[in-house]
Design a protein around this motif. Structure first.
Motif, PDB file in Angstrom:
ATOM      1  N   LEU A  35       0.864  -1.189   0.000  1.00 28.50           N
ATOM      2  CA  LEU A  35       0.000   0.000   0.000  1.00 28.50           C
ATOM      3  C   LEU A  35       0.896   1.234   0.000  1.00 28.50           C
ATOM      4  CD1 LEU A  35      -2.765   1.465   0.309  1.00 28.50           C
ATOM      5  CD2 LEU A  35      -2.474   1.285   2.791  1.00 28.50           C
ATOM      6  N   VAL A  36       0.600   2.153  -0.901  1.00 28.52           N
ATOM      7  CA  VAL A  36       1.366   3.399  -0.945  1.00 28.52           C
ATOM      8  C   VAL A  36       0.413   4.548  -0.662  1.00 28.52           C
ATOM      9  CG1 VAL A  36       2.818   4.913  -2.326  1.00 28.52           C
ATOM     10  CG2 VAL A  36       2.984   2.426  -2.597  1.00 28.52           C
ATOM     11  N   LEU A  37       0.655   5.255   0.449  1.00 27.69           N
ATOM     12  CA  LEU A  37      -0.105   6.472   0.709  1.00 27.69           C
ATOM     13  C   LEU A  37       0.923   7.596   0.812  1.00 27.69           C
ATOM     14  CD1 LEU A  37      -3.246   6.805   2.876  1.00 27.69           C
ATOM     15  CD2 LEU A  37      -1.727   8.705   2.366  1.00 27.69           C
ATOM     16  N   VAL A  38       0.979   8.390  -0.242  1.00 24.94           N
ATOM     17  CA  VAL A  38       2.021   9.417  -0.323  1.00 24.94           C
ATOM     18  C   VAL A  38       1.774  10.452   0.777  1.00 24.94           C
ATOM     19  CG1 VAL A  38       3.142  11.111  -1.799  1.00 24.94           C
ATOM     20  CG2 VAL A  38       2.141   9.038  -2.804  1.00 24.94           C
ATOM     21  N   ASP A  39       2.812  10.708   1.561  1.00 26.39           N
ATOM     22  CA  ASP A  39       2.669  11.644   2.673  1.00 26.39           C
ATOM     23  C   ASP A  39       2.298  13.028   2.135  1.00 26.39           C
ATOM     24  OD1 ASP A  39       2.836  13.155   4.982  1.00 26.39           O
ATOM     25  OD2 ASP A  39       4.636  12.118   5.702  1.00 26.39           O
ATOM     26  N   PRO A  40       1.158  13.588   2.546  1.00 27.20           N
ATOM     27  CA  PRO A  40       0.770  14.902   2.003  1.00 27.20           C
ATOM     28  C   PRO A  40       1.735  16.016   2.384  1.00 27.20           C
ATOM     29  CG  PRO A  40      -0.794  14.164   3.696  1.00 27.20           C
ATOM     30  CD  PRO A  40       0.116  13.005   3.401  1.00 27.20           C
ATOM     31  N   VAL A  41       2.575  15.782   3.403  1.00 26.13           N
ATOM     32  CA  VAL A  41       3.543  16.842   3.749  1.00 26.13           C
ATOM     33  C   VAL A  41       4.949  16.521   3.258  1.00 26.13           C
ATOM     34  CG1 VAL A  41       2.154  17.403   5.792  1.00 26.13           C
ATOM     35  CG2 VAL A  41       4.255  16.028   6.060  1.00 26.13           C
ATOM     36  N   ASP A  42       5.149  15.368   2.641  1.00 25.76           N
ATOM     37  CA  ASP A  42       6.490  15.007   2.152  1.00 25.76           C
ATOM     38  C   ASP A  42       6.350  14.049   0.969  1.00 25.76           C
ATOM     39  OD1 ASP A  42       9.053  14.184   1.653  1.00 25.76           O
ATOM     40  OD2 ASP A  42       9.528  13.678   3.738  1.00 25.76           O
ATOM     41  N   PRO A  43       6.453  14.585  -0.252  1.00 24.94           N
ATOM     42  CA  PRO A  43       6.137  13.786  -1.456  1.00 24.94           C
ATOM     43  C   PRO A  43       7.017  12.552  -1.648  1.00 24.94           C
ATOM     44  CG  PRO A  43       7.129  15.909  -2.042  1.00 24.94           C
ATOM     45  CD  PRO A  43       6.817  15.976  -0.587  1.00 24.94           C
ATOM     46  N   LYS A  44       8.158  12.474  -0.965  1.00 23.06           N
ATOM     47  CA  LYS A  44       9.039  11.310  -1.151  1.00 23.06           C
ATOM     48  C   LYS A  44       8.611  10.126  -0.289  1.00 23.06           C
ATOM     49  CE  LYS A  44      12.871  13.212   0.195  1.00 23.06           C
ATOM     50  NZ  LYS A  44      12.308  14.536   0.594  1.00 23.06           N
ATOM     51  N   ARG A  45       7.788  10.400   0.720  1.00 20.85           N
ATOM     52  CA  ARG A  45       7.579   9.416   1.781  1.00 20.85           C
ATOM     53  C   ARG A  45       6.267   8.641   1.615  1.00 20.85           C
ATOM     54  NH1 ARG A  45       5.252   9.919   6.964  1.00 20.85           N
ATOM     55  NH2 ARG A  45       6.064   8.286   8.357  1.00 20.85           N
ATOM     56  N   ASN A  46       6.327   7.324   1.898  1.00 21.13           N
ATOM     57  CA  ASN A  46       5.122   6.492   1.936  1.00 21.13           C
ATOM     58  C   ASN A  46       4.696   6.308   3.392  1.00 21.13           C
ATOM     59  OD1 ASN A  46       3.067   4.656   1.684  1.00 21.13           O
ATOM     60  ND2 ASN A  46       4.431   2.909   1.257  1.00 21.13           N
ATOM     61  N   VAL A  47       3.533   6.859   3.753  1.00 20.16           N
ATOM     62  CA  VAL A  47       3.048   6.775   5.127  1.00 20.16           C
ATOM     63  C   VAL A  47       2.807   5.322   5.528  1.00 20.16           C
ATOM     64  CG1 VAL A  47       1.157   7.452   6.673  1.00 20.16           C
ATOM     65  CG2 VAL A  47       1.978   9.056   4.943  1.00 20.16           C
ATOM     66  N   ALA A  48       2.525   4.444   4.524  1.00 18.83           N
ATOM     67  CA  ALA A  48       2.196   3.049   4.820  1.00 18.83           C
ATOM     68  C   ALA A  48       3.403   2.124   4.663  1.00 18.83           C
ATOM     69  CB  ALA A  48       1.062   2.583   3.919  1.00 18.83           C
ATOM     70  N   ALA A  49       4.613   2.686   4.724  1.00 23.28           N
ATOM     71  CA  ALA A  49       5.811   1.864   4.481  1.00 23.28           C
ATOM     72  C   ALA A  49       5.954   0.731   5.490  1.00 23.28           C
ATOM     73  CB  ALA A  49       7.064   2.740   4.485  1.00 23.28           C
ATOM     74  N   ALA A  50       5.489   0.937   6.713  1.00 23.27           N
ATOM     75  CA  ALA A  50       5.658  -0.078   7.751  1.00 23.27           C
ATOM     76  C   ALA A  50       4.563  -1.143   7.725  1.00 23.27           C
ATOM     77  CB  ALA A  50       5.677   0.584   9.127  1.00 23.27           C
ATOM     78  N   LEU A  51       3.543  -0.931   6.888  1.00 21.78           N
ATOM     79  CA  LEU A  51       2.411  -1.867   6.851  1.00 21.78           C
ATOM     80  C   LEU A  51       2.793  -3.130   6.075  1.00 21.78           C
ATOM     81  CD1 LEU A  51      -0.702  -2.372   7.266  1.00 21.78           C
ATOM     82  CD2 LEU A  51      -1.040  -1.227   5.064  1.00 21.78           C
ATOM     83  N   SER A  52       2.592  -4.284   6.689  1.00 25.63           N
ATOM     84  CA  SER A  52       2.939  -5.529   5.991  1.00 25.63           C
ATOM     85  C   SER A  52       1.811  -5.931   5.046  1.00 25.63           C
ATOM     86  CB  SER A  52       3.197  -6.654   6.990  1.00 25.63           C
ATOM     87  OG  SER A  52       1.981  -7.078   7.572  1.00 25.63           O
ATOM     88  N   LEU A  53       2.180  -6.721   4.050  1.00 27.40           N
ATOM     89  CA  LEU A  53       1.197  -7.241   3.101  1.00 27.40           C
ATOM     90  C   LEU A  53       0.060  -7.952   3.831  1.00 27.40           C
ATOM     91  CD1 LEU A  53       0.647  -8.002  -0.012  1.00 27.40           C
ATOM     92  CD2 LEU A  53       1.660 -10.201   0.571  1.00 27.40           C
ATOM     93  N   ASP A  54       0.438  -8.815   4.791  1.00 24.28           N
ATOM     94  CA  ASP A  54      -0.591  -9.610   5.468  1.00 24.28           C
ATOM     95  C   ASP A  54      -1.529  -8.746   6.302  1.00 24.28           C
ATOM     96  OD1 ASP A  54       0.440 -11.772   4.233  1.00 24.28           O
ATOM     97  OD2 ASP A  54       1.246 -12.743   6.029  1.00 24.28           O
ATOM     98  N   LYS A  55      -1.008  -7.688   6.959  1.00 27.03           N
ATOM     99  CA  LYS A  55      -1.883  -6.839   7.765  1.00 27.03           C
ATOM    100  C   LYS A  55      -2.766  -5.971   6.870  1.00 27.03           C
ATOM    101  CE  LYS A  55      -1.074  -8.446  11.707  1.00 27.03           C
ATOM    102  NZ  LYS A  55      -0.220  -8.120  12.836  1.00 27.03           N
ATOM    103  N   MET A  56      -2.211  -5.536   5.769  1.00 23.74           N
ATOM    104  CA  MET A  56      -3.015  -4.763   4.822  1.00 23.74           C
ATOM    105  C   MET A  56      -4.242  -5.576   4.391  1.00 23.74           C
ATOM    106  SD  MET A  56      -1.851  -3.402   1.054  1.00 23.74           S
ATOM    107  CE  MET A  56      -3.047  -2.858  -0.178  1.00 23.74           C
ATOM    108  N   PHE A  57      -4.009  -6.865   4.072  1.00 26.47           N
ATOM    109  CA  PHE A  57      -5.124  -7.664   3.548  1.00 26.47           C
ATOM    110  C   PHE A  57      -5.957  -8.314   4.636  1.00 26.47           C
ATOM    111  CE2 PHE A  57      -2.790  -6.758  -0.210  1.00 26.47           C
ATOM    112  CZ  PHE A  57      -3.831  -6.364  -1.036  1.00 26.47           C
TER     113      PHE A  57
END
Lengths: 452, 452
Positions: free
Chosen positions: A221-243
């Protein structure tokens, strides 16, 4: 798909339980006011220019009732010294602990609240921060500006994520952070719409609120940080927890139930139940108990996962097929349990080694020179040279005792393994007392997620 | 590579043992003369035009001492009737059996020789035969014309192939036919040169003596029939037997030894030896004993292989990993043994089923509707939905008893399985008496080829 009206009644009931009362709000505001007043008074006395602000869920009215965590940030100019802010923090509360993330901060219990007083730099742009915490005030401002009137939706989403076991970005969970939950509400405008969207996620979903992404991310999951365009807010989210969240969303929409928000705590297994689970499965359960290193959760969990992975590989490499495994750090912080369930705990002495194609003379000679002592062979099977030799380890426990300390186990955990550990096999698990262990085993055996 | 002189002394010694004496030659010639005279006398009496000829190794002086097989072919014109040749054959010998390959022929024991009297059509060209046997006289003429003075080399090669277990194109062996051995000698001119060439074979070697190949073959060794450009003489040779010969050739060249020609017959295992082999290996041995169908070897062996393969697949499909298997048809022709060696004979009750990716809603729903009763789960692992359910068969013997008759076992063998069979597991193998069984087990356990 239209939802039955009753879902909104259900959500209303949930909200009754999770929304802070006005008394709770007032108490929180007064505590926050007092701390900020203290910090600012001390700063004035010392002639230090600083900016004190409440961040996090308390700041934007999105904390769950009973959640008494306060994050108060003390900002100093970029050319100033964070240490001066730390001194203010120390002086502001009577009793405190100093903790370290990227740098030091103060943790205190103050009038029943857990308070973090965190020094940071007042940078001009979230993409030019000097330390990760410098980004937080930007998050707080962004969310505060957008979340008005959506606070209840955030509360529902957070509680749903808690109830389905996917809330928290710490390494133990690898789930959704509070900020991520808030941004999802901002994107979809309601709890129900977030669930509807999540129900049809597939890996690689990208959400870019500000349409300013500047790089690709490999994350599920990629949720681009609205205050930092380089950063993915969901970077720590695992595939299994996402689903796990996605599948739970589908199920909740199909058949809404308060159970998704407030799951029943699993009952600890009695001796008899534990025994009959072990005997019904007829697998080989091996539990490793060791003394926990004195470290924080975010240090321990990655090491635990690494050790779990290394031990599983060791077992699989030696043909002890691992059915499943799990780890648990006791709430008393003193013990760690690592559980491995094997198809079988012992293997025959004879082991087949398949060598190179028989027409590769050089490789065949090398292979055979390594296997001079054979039980059977050499012979040829499907064009390859094969020998049958003695297996090094007949039982999984022999293997573990002999090899475990040679594995990659994480720095602190490895030291603990070297100091000693206990192995329990099968019915020996009954020797371990305590409700926490019996709950751990109950969860292990049922392992039923709210996904259908 | 130059060979030590002593190899030629060794081959000389071998030859002493395998070359027919002049008395043996004379006896053979007189028996052949007598049979041919009888057939031709009968033909004259009946006014039948036919051509009677000796084919096979006896015809070209390439039979091994003590090998008393005679192939006498009775040829009639293409527009004539084979049945008339068959009548001559019946009348020529006092006692006979009628046997069937593509069509009927006569088998007799005559003055200590096993004689086959085979009717065939006198065709003009080996590529236009009406029946497979019509090709044989062409083979015989081709070899006879080329093999002069190379007979001893053929004898050495045949005996080497016998000694290393690769001689015989019948389906039990899938090895080298006598004709194939002769053609290899014609190609390389000597026993030693055949071995030198074979030592560096890799799959796909092609030999085309007459440079007239007209089609590609997928076989590991292709030797284009010098009398029929479409045919591969080595079509029946298996990959493993081809390279058993190749590897044995390498070894013999490195360290020549009479053992390659005359291997020591394996000693049958005593009760104590059988027991200790079983206990040393700690595997699970399962032996199926059944009554052999009353059929010839070339019918039984393909069915045995098929049944062996089907049973191995059944076991593997159910997670009973097969280490090795073997089959044996008792010399008394009454019993068949099928041996399966498993890593373990029982498995846990719990079995993991990995389903589709959790985001494929339709497939996940279908998967879960098939697995409503779970021991654990559903849960998510690496993005896939997983359940743990009860295994159908806990032990390999349960599985076999319940499923064996549903397998593809070959027509005649299946009937025998349906009539009944016995299962012996582990130490129960000691209940089976007889030297042949104990030799079968001895060969199974050592399974050492002369390849290093």
């Amino acid at each position: 798909m239209t939802l039955p009206l009753s879902i909104y009644d259900l959500l209303e009931e949930v909200l009754q339980k999770i929304k802070p009362t006005s008394q709770e709000r007032e108490r929180l505001n007064s505590v926050v006011g007092e701390i900020i007043a203290r910090v600012e008074g001390l700063a004035r006395n010392k002639g230090l220019e600083c900016e004190t602000l409440l961040v996090g869920s308390a700041a934007r009215g999105t904390w769950l009732a009973g959640d008494h965590d306060l994050d108060i940030f003390i900002g100093v100019a970029v050319d100033s010294d964070l240490h001066r802010a730390l001194e203010l923090a120390r002086a502001a509360v009577p009793i405190y602990q100093e903790r370290y993330a990227e740098h030091a901060y103060v943790h205190a219990i103050f009038e029943g609240f857990e308070v973090d007083l965190v020094p940071f730099y007042l940078v001009e742009d979230a993409s030019r921060i000097k330390s990760a915490v410098d980004r937080t005030p930007f998050h707080s401002r962004y969310v505060s500006a957008k979340i008005k009137d959506l606070e209840d939706e955030v509360l529902l989403l957070k509680q749903f994520m808690k109830g389905t076991g996917v809330y928290g970005s710490e390494l133990r969970v690898c789930g959704f952070s509070g900020y991520l939950a808030e941004l999802l509400i901002i994107r979809y405008c309601s709890f129900v719409e977030v669930l509807r969207a999540a129900a049809s996620w597939s890996p690689g979903v990208t959400i870019d609120l500000e349409k300013h992404a500047v790089q690709l991310h490999e994350d599920p999951l990629v949720l681009v940080d609205p205050v930092d365009p380089k950063r993915n807010v969901a970077a720590a989210l695992s595939l299994d927890k996402m689903f796990q969240f996605s599948a739970a969303s589908r199920c909740f929409i199909k058949s809404p139930d308060q159970n998704f928000f407030f799951p029943r705590e699993v009952d600890p297994l009695s001796d008899q139940e534990l025994l009959s689970r072990i005997e019904d499965r007829k697998s080989t359960l091996i539990l490793i108990e060791l003394v926990a290193p004195d470290m924080v959760e975010d240090v321990i969990y990655p090491q635990l996962r690494k050790a779990e992975q290394s031990i599983c590989s060791l077992l699989d490499r030696n043909d002890f097929s691992v059915l499943r495994s799990d780890v648990h750090w006791h709430q008393d912080k003193l013990r760690i349990w690592m559980l491995f369930e094997l198809e079988v705990g012992y293997l025959p002495s004879v082991k087949r080694h398949i060598g190179p194609p028989i027409w590769q003379e050089y490789h065949v000679d090398r292979f055979l020179s390594h296997h001079r002592q054979t039980l059977s062979g050499p012979y040829i099977d499907e064009g390859k040279v094969v020998v049958e030799v003695n297996r090094n380890y007949n039982t999984a426990t022999q293997l573990l005792r002999s090899q475990i300390c040679n594995l990659s186990l994480g720095k602190h955990l490895k030291l603990q393994f070297e100091k000693g550990y206990k192995l329990y096999v099968g019915r020996e698990l009954l020797e371990i007392d305590g409700l926490e262990f019996r709950r751990f085993m109950a969860r292990y055996f049922s392992r039923r997620l709210n996904i259908c």
